[in-house]
Design a protein around this motif. Structure first.
Motif, PDB file in Angstrom:
ATOM      1  N   GLY A   1      -8.003 -10.700   5.809  1.00  0.00           N
ATOM      2  CA  GLY A   1      -9.367 -10.438   5.110  1.00  0.00           C
ATOM      3  C   GLY A   1      -9.105 -11.490   3.934  1.00  0.00           C
ATOM      4  O   GLY A   1      -7.867 -11.888   3.344  1.00  0.00           O
ATOM      5  N   ARG A   2     -10.234 -11.869   3.297  1.00  0.00           N
ATOM      6  CA  ARG A   2     -10.218 -12.904   2.309  1.00  0.00           C
ATOM      7  C   ARG A   2      -9.558 -12.238   0.976  1.00  0.00           C
ATOM      8  O   ARG A   2      -8.831 -12.973   0.161  1.00  0.00           O
ATOM      9  CB  ARG A   2     -11.720 -13.299   1.819  1.00  0.00           C
ATOM     10  CG  ARG A   2     -12.048 -14.352   0.865  1.00  0.00           C
ATOM     11  CD  ARG A   2     -13.200 -14.420   0.320  1.00  0.00           C
ATOM     12  NE  ARG A   2     -13.862 -13.296  -0.050  1.00  0.00           N
ATOM     13  CZ  ARG A   2     -15.134 -13.220  -0.577  1.00  0.00           C
ATOM     14  NH1 ARG A   2     -15.868 -14.137  -0.230  1.00  0.00           N
ATOM     15  NH2 ARG A   2     -15.607 -12.046  -0.809  1.00  0.00           N
ATOM     16  N   ASN A   3      -9.621 -11.064   0.711  1.00  0.00           N
ATOM     17  CA  ASN A   3      -8.970 -10.176  -0.416  1.00  0.00           C
ATOM     18  C   ASN A   3      -7.699  -9.640   0.014  1.00  0.00           C
ATOM     19  O   ASN A   3      -7.307  -8.744  -0.751  1.00  0.00           O
ATOM     20  CB  ASN A   3     -10.057  -9.563  -1.181  1.00  0.00           C
ATOM     21  CG  ASN A   3     -11.333 -10.184  -1.604  1.00  0.00           C
ATOM     22  OD1 ASN A   3     -11.167 -11.136  -2.209  1.00  0.00           O
ATOM     23  ND2 ASN A   3     -12.653  -9.549  -1.362  1.00  0.00           N
ATOM     24  N   ASP A   4      -7.286  -9.946   1.041  1.00  0.00           N
ATOM     25  CA  ASP A   4      -5.841  -9.308   1.420  1.00  0.00           C
ATOM     26  C   ASP A   4      -4.631 -10.044   0.660  1.00  0.00           C
ATOM     27  O   ASP A   4      -4.612 -11.012   0.674  1.00  0.00           O
ATOM     28  CB  ASP A   4      -5.720  -9.196   2.980  1.00  0.00           C
ATOM     29  CG  ASP A   4      -6.485  -8.210   3.747  1.00  0.00           C
ATOM     30  OD1 ASP A   4      -7.367  -7.413   3.091  1.00  0.00           O
ATOM     31  OD2 ASP A   4      -6.461  -8.257   4.868  1.00  0.00           O
TER      32      ASP A   4
ATOM     33  N   SER B   1       0.973  -1.328   0.012  1.00  0.00           N
ATOM     34  CA  SER B   1       0.118  -0.146  -0.107  1.00  0.00           C
ATOM     35  C   SER B   1       0.893   1.294   0.006  1.00  0.00           C
ATOM     36  O   SER B   1       0.349   2.180   0.296  1.00  0.00           O
ATOM     37  CB  SER B   1      -1.013  -0.041   1.262  1.00  0.00           C
ATOM     38  OG  SER B   1       0.072  -0.007   2.392  1.00  0.00           O
TER      39      SER B   1
ATOM     40  N   SER C   1      -0.547  -9.554   1.098  1.00  0.00           N
ATOM     41  CA  SER C   1       0.521  -9.006   1.949  1.00  0.00           C
ATOM     42  C   SER C   1       2.147  -9.184   1.611  1.00  0.00           C
ATOM     43  O   SER C   1       2.282 -10.049   0.606  1.00  0.00           O
ATOM     44  CB  SER C   1       0.346 -10.010   3.290  1.00  0.00           C
ATOM     45  OG  SER C   1      -1.079 -10.022   3.778  1.00  0.00           O
TER      46      SER C   1
ATOM     47  N   SER D   1      -1.352 -14.009  -1.027  1.00  0.00           N
ATOM     48  CA  SER D   1      -2.766 -14.031  -0.527  1.00  0.00           C
ATOM     49  C   SER D   1      -2.717 -14.777   0.772  1.00  0.00           C
ATOM     50  O   SER D   1      -1.705 -15.415   1.255  1.00  0.00           O
ATOM     51  CB  SER D   1      -3.591 -14.915  -1.654  1.00  0.00           C
ATOM     52  OG  SER D   1      -3.244 -16.133  -1.549  1.00  0.00           O
ATOM     53  N   LYS D   2      -3.966 -14.564   1.407  1.00  0.00           N
ATOM     54  CA  LYS D   2      -4.077 -15.331   2.685  1.00  0.00           C
ATOM     55  C   LYS D   2      -3.888 -16.866   2.523  1.00  0.00           C
ATOM     56  O   LYS D   2      -3.106 -17.583   3.489  1.00  0.00           O
ATOM     57  CB  LYS D   2      -5.528 -15.085   3.127  1.00  0.00           C
ATOM     58  CG  LYS D   2      -5.799 -15.642   4.547  1.00  0.00           C
ATOM     59  CD  LYS D   2      -7.132 -15.196   5.168  1.00  0.00           C
ATOM     60  CE  LYS D   2      -7.697 -15.819   6.499  1.00  0.00           C
ATOM     61  NZ  LYS D   2      -8.907 -15.636   6.832  1.00  0.00           N
TER      62      LYS D   2
ATOM     63  N   SER E   1      -0.604  -5.070   4.531  1.00  0.00           N
ATOM     64  CA  SER E   1      -1.800  -5.796   3.653  1.00  0.00           C
ATOM     65  C   SER E   1      -2.247  -4.763   2.740  1.00  0.00           C
ATOM     66  O   SER E   1      -2.746  -3.660   3.478  1.00  0.00           O
ATOM     67  CB  SER E   1      -2.431  -6.798   4.433  1.00  0.00           C
ATOM     68  OG  SER E   1      -1.703  -7.845   5.070  1.00  0.00           O
ATOM     69  N   SER E   2      -2.649  -5.189   1.645  1.00  0.00           N
ATOM     70  CA  SER E   2      -3.611  -4.241   0.930  1.00  0.00           C
ATOM     71  C   SER E   2      -4.669  -5.103   0.401  1.00  0.00           C
ATOM     72  O   SER E   2      -4.486  -6.414   0.414  1.00  0.00           O
ATOM     73  CB  SER E   2      -3.040  -3.574  -0.298  1.00  0.00           C
ATOM     74  OG  SER E   2      -2.244  -4.457  -1.086  1.00  0.00           O
ATOM     75  N   ARG E   3      -5.836  -4.411   0.216  1.00  0.00           N
ATOM     76  CA  ARG E   3      -7.058  -5.376  -0.260  1.00  0.00           C
ATOM     77  C   ARG E   3      -7.501  -4.991  -1.640  1.00  0.00           C
ATOM     78  O   ARG E   3      -7.550  -3.973  -2.152  1.00  0.00           O
ATOM     79  CB  ARG E   3      -8.123  -4.969   0.717  1.00  0.00           C
ATOM     80  CG  ARG E   3      -9.517  -5.696   0.516  1.00  0.00           C
ATOM     81  CD  ARG E   3     -10.401  -5.620   1.759  1.00  0.00           C
ATOM     82  NE  ARG E   3      -9.731  -6.040   2.865  1.00  0.00           N
ATOM     83  CZ  ARG E   3     -10.251  -6.207   4.198  1.00  0.00           C
ATOM     84  NH1 ARG E   3     -11.719  -5.740   4.120  1.00  0.00           N
ATOM     85  NH2 ARG E   3      -9.764  -6.901   4.984  1.00  0.00           N
ATOM     86  N   ARG E   4      -7.684  -6.060  -2.324  1.00  0.00           N
ATOM     87  CA  ARG E   4      -8.011  -6.030  -3.842  1.00  0.00           C
ATOM     88  C   ARG E   4      -9.580  -6.268  -3.882  1.00  0.00           C
ATOM     89  O   ARG E   4     -10.048  -7.492  -3.208  1.00  0.00           O
ATOM     90  CB  ARG E   4      -7.324  -6.857  -4.515  1.00  0.00           C
ATOM     91  CG  ARG E   4      -5.785  -6.722  -4.485  1.00  0.00           C
ATOM     92  CD  ARG E   4      -4.864  -7.534  -5.370  1.00  0.00           C
ATOM     93  NE  ARG E   4      -3.623  -7.393  -4.951  1.00  0.00           N
ATOM     94  CZ  ARG E   4      -2.558  -8.173  -5.515  1.00  0.00           C
ATOM     95  NH1 ARG E   4      -3.001  -9.129  -6.331  1.00  0.00           N
ATOM     96  NH2 ARG E   4      -1.215  -7.974  -5.339  1.00  0.00           N
TER      97      ARG E   4
END
Length: 279
Positions: free
Chosen positions: A140-143, A83, A145, A253-254, A274-277
């Motif tokens: 999160g599911r869409n994180d 991020s 890292s 991904s997670k 982490s960043s979320r997509r």
């Protein structure tokens, strides 16, 4: 004005002219010497700047600016965090005519404290591994890292890919630690091939490229490397050993991190950020 005075003034003028000519010759020779050292300066000290700063992705400029008293190469730094890849900082590594090399200072980054507590190669640590599992489960599911992965024992490149299933080692997505840490204020030896070997890093052994880089180091580089926070003998020892104590993974991904922490060869995983997509 007496004849003696005119003679003294004439001598002074002659001395001044000689000094100026000598200085001009030295400056011209300095440019000549720099011309032969420019590519080495970029490779050795551009590489050293990246080795010294695992927290950052470093882009080393292709052109070395050569002047009469110094030469310099631009380095651009991005914090290694998904991020935080915004506008880079552009500064310069500079070498003067005496061979003294100085590098820009970089600020503390989110990864810095994780590097000072690096324990790759120091065996199993179940409490640290349990903490890593909890941190990964909280993602999160869409994180996606960036994380520091510590290994229980040093591995070869082949063991890293076959035993741990790490993919992308010959790319600019997996970065390696090639030594233990020597204490709480220390960083392990770091290597990112693409910093200086952009055209070869995608299809060449990263350990092989590190050994090529380390082979360029001379005893006359020791003081300059020390000013970067690097120890020449330690860098050479890492090249001789050719083992991996840990790595930085980027954009994982997670599920990928959960799979990795389940491997027996992984001591722990420390998430940098982490960043979320997506939604």
């Amino acid at each position: 004005m007496t004849a003696d005075s005119r003679t003294r003034n004439s001598r002074r003028t002659g001395y001044v002219i000689v000094v100026i000519l000598v200085l001009l010759a030295c400056l011209a020779e300095g440019v000549h010497l720099f011309g032969g050292r420019a590519e080495r300066m970029r490779e050795v000290y551009g590489g050293a700047f990246q080795v010294a700063h695992p927290e950052y992705d470093v882009i080393v400029g292709h052109e070395v600016g050569v002047g009469p008293l110094s030469m310099g190469v631009t380095v651009s730094t991005f914090e290694t965090h998904p991020s935080l890849r915004g506008r880079p900082a552009h500064e310069e590594i500079v070498t003067d005519v005496l061979g003294t090399t100085s590098a820009p200072a970089v600020p503390e980054a989110m990864m810095s404290p994780l590097l000072r507590s690096f324990h790759g190669g120091e065996g199993v640590d179940e409490p640290a591994k349990s903490q890593a599992r909890q941190a990964i489960a909280a993602l999160g599911r869409n994180d996606f890292s960036t994380a520091v992965v510590e290994l229980t024992a040093p591995m070869t490149e082949n063991e890293l890919t076959t035993t741990l299933g790490v993919r992308g080692i010959r790319s600019d997505a997996v970065f390696l630690f090639l030594s233990r840490s020597r204490g709480d204020a220390d960083k392990p030896v770091y290597w990112r091939s693409c910093a200086v070997y952009e055209t070869e890093c995608e299809n060449t052994s990263p350990i092989g490229l590190y050994r090529r880089w380390a082979a360029k180091l001379q005893w006359t580089d020791a003081l300059n490397l020390k000013s970067f926070g690097l120890d020449l003998r330690r860098l050479r020892q890492a090249a001789h050993e050719g083992r991996i104590y840990g790595l930085v993974v980027y954009g994982h991904s997670k599920p990928a991190l959960a799979e990795l922490i389940g491997k027996p060869g992984v001591r722990t995983i420390k998430i940098v950020g982490s960043s979320r997509r997506g939604p």
